[in-house]
Enzyme design. Structure first.
Site, short mmCIF file in Angstrom:
data_model
loop_
_atom_site.label_atom_id
_atom_site.label_comp_id
_atom_site.label_asym_id
_atom_site.label_seq_id
_atom_site.Cartn_x
_atom_site.Cartn_y
_atom_site.Cartn_z
N SER A 157 39.72 45.59 37.81
CA SER A 157 39.53 47.63 37.60
C SER A 157 39.53 48.04 38.51
CB SER A 157 38.57 47.08 36.24
OG SER A 157 37.06 46.51 36.52
N GLY A 243 52.35 36.75 28.41
CA GLY A 243 52.29 35.16 27.01
C GLY A 243 52.82 34.23 27.09
N ASP A 274 45.18 36.42 36.49
CA ASP A 274 44.37 36.07 38.21
C ASP A 274 44.99 34.79 39.20
OD1 ASP A 274 43.53 38.46 38.07
OD2 ASP A 274 41.46 37.24 36.97
#
Length: 338
Positions: A157, A243, A274
């Site tokens: 972010s 997912g 990540d």
């Protein structure tokens, strides 16, 4: 068909040093992982500190690159006491990093692991106010650290104070230096970057839904969104993670469904995205095609969710999962934006 990716680690068969990946983290954190048996809503909850780690998107990516046998340099901000702790944790871990001092205090995150229910909660504040000039100093440090690196990853972010289009500025600077940018962010920072074409854009389901204006649950949903982003010139490659299903990898020449094997006992999704980006960056820099790199990314993400809290993924488990990842070219007419 089954995928046949190259070695899971970053070393080439001829024994040369692996390529170096440079990452940017503008809003890092020190993540403290607490563990307790059962979270009660009354009385005291006795917990033990399971781990204390340096975190934030780009830092996690750099860690994943190192776990896979590659080399990484993490460029990040650091402020006040928590920023000093962040630096020390990175040094103790042996991760090469460039720290850019800011006035605000680096944030702390809490990862709470409930062992009885095998459930994990990740709590993070917004982060410190960061002045634009501080962000630009971090960008200058990134450009200097990148050197001759072929891939740069900007992940995580934006802290309060930086404009929503800051990653677009990052993309322009990285493009001017001759490197390729991989971007993984969310919210206004993601939308603000879409005006500047990056090399690879990775979205998770929540990020994808925010762009699509509707849930993105299936490969068909992801294909519609990815096509729209490619048509708009937002990126040369778009990967939407789905997912437990896997991910859809899209380029100007087509879409490939990357199917993950049936999920195991999910413990925590903290850092799974990540880890996926780390595998993508490392294998692309090593010369793999994007679909092969994406297959490893899906395997590494699947291995990551099988570890509790902020614990690193097991590369051997990722290699085992990779053998079960399958690829399926998406057929039919390429969808366009509605």
């Amino acid at each position: 068909m089954s995928t046949e990716a190259g070695p899971v680690d970053g070393r080439e068969s001829r024994g040369t040093d692996p390529p170096r990946i440079v990452t940017l983290t503008l809003n890092p954190a020190v993540d403290v992982c607490w563990e307790l048996g059962h979270l009660a809503d009354v009385g005291k909850n006795r917990a033990r500190v399971r781990a204390r780690t340096a975190g934030g998107g780009g830092i996690n990516v750099a860690r994943g690159v190192v776990q896979l046998g590659g080399r990484a340099t993490a460029v990040h901000t650091a402020g006040r006491e928590v920023g000093g702790l962040l630096d020390r944790l990175l040094e103790e871990e042996g991760i090469d990093h460039v720290s850019v001092e800011i006035n605000g205090e680096t944030r702390e995150g809490l990862v709470l692991y409930e062992t009885d229910k095998r459930r994990c909660y990740h709590l993070v504040p917004r982060g410190p106010w960061t002045e634009v000039n501080e962000g630009m100093r971090c960008l200058n440090a990134l450009q200097h650290a990148a050197g001759d690196a072929s891939y740069v990853v900007a992940s995580g972010s934006l802290p309060p104070g930086l404009p929503a289009n800051f990653y677009a500025t990052v993309a322009r600077r990285i493009s001017e230096s001759g490197a390729r940018l991989i971007l993984d962010t969310s919210g206004p920072a993601l939308r603000g970057a879409l005006t500047e074409r990056v090399h690879l854009l990775r979205c998770n389901q929540n990020e994808a839904a925010s762009l699509a204006g509707r849930p993105v649950r299936t490969f068909h949903d992801a294909r519609r969104l990815n096509a729209r982003l490619l048509d708009a010139g937002a990126a040369r490659v778009v990967i939407t993670a789905l997912g437990p299903l896997g991910a859809l990898c899209s380029t100007g020449t087509g879409h490939t469904e990357v199917h993950a094997p049936p999920p195991g006992d999910l413990l925590s999704d903290a850092g799974a995205g990540d880890s996926m980006v780390a595998a993508l960056a490392l294998r692309l820099a090593a010369g793999d095609d994007v679909v092969t790199a994406c297959a490893l990314g899906v395997a590494v993400a699947a291995a990551s969710v099988l570890t509790a809290g902020t614990a690193p993924f097991d590369p051997a488990m990722a290699a085992s999962i990779l053998s079960e990842v399958t690829l399926r070219p998406a057929t039919g007419r390429r969808p366009t934006a509605p």
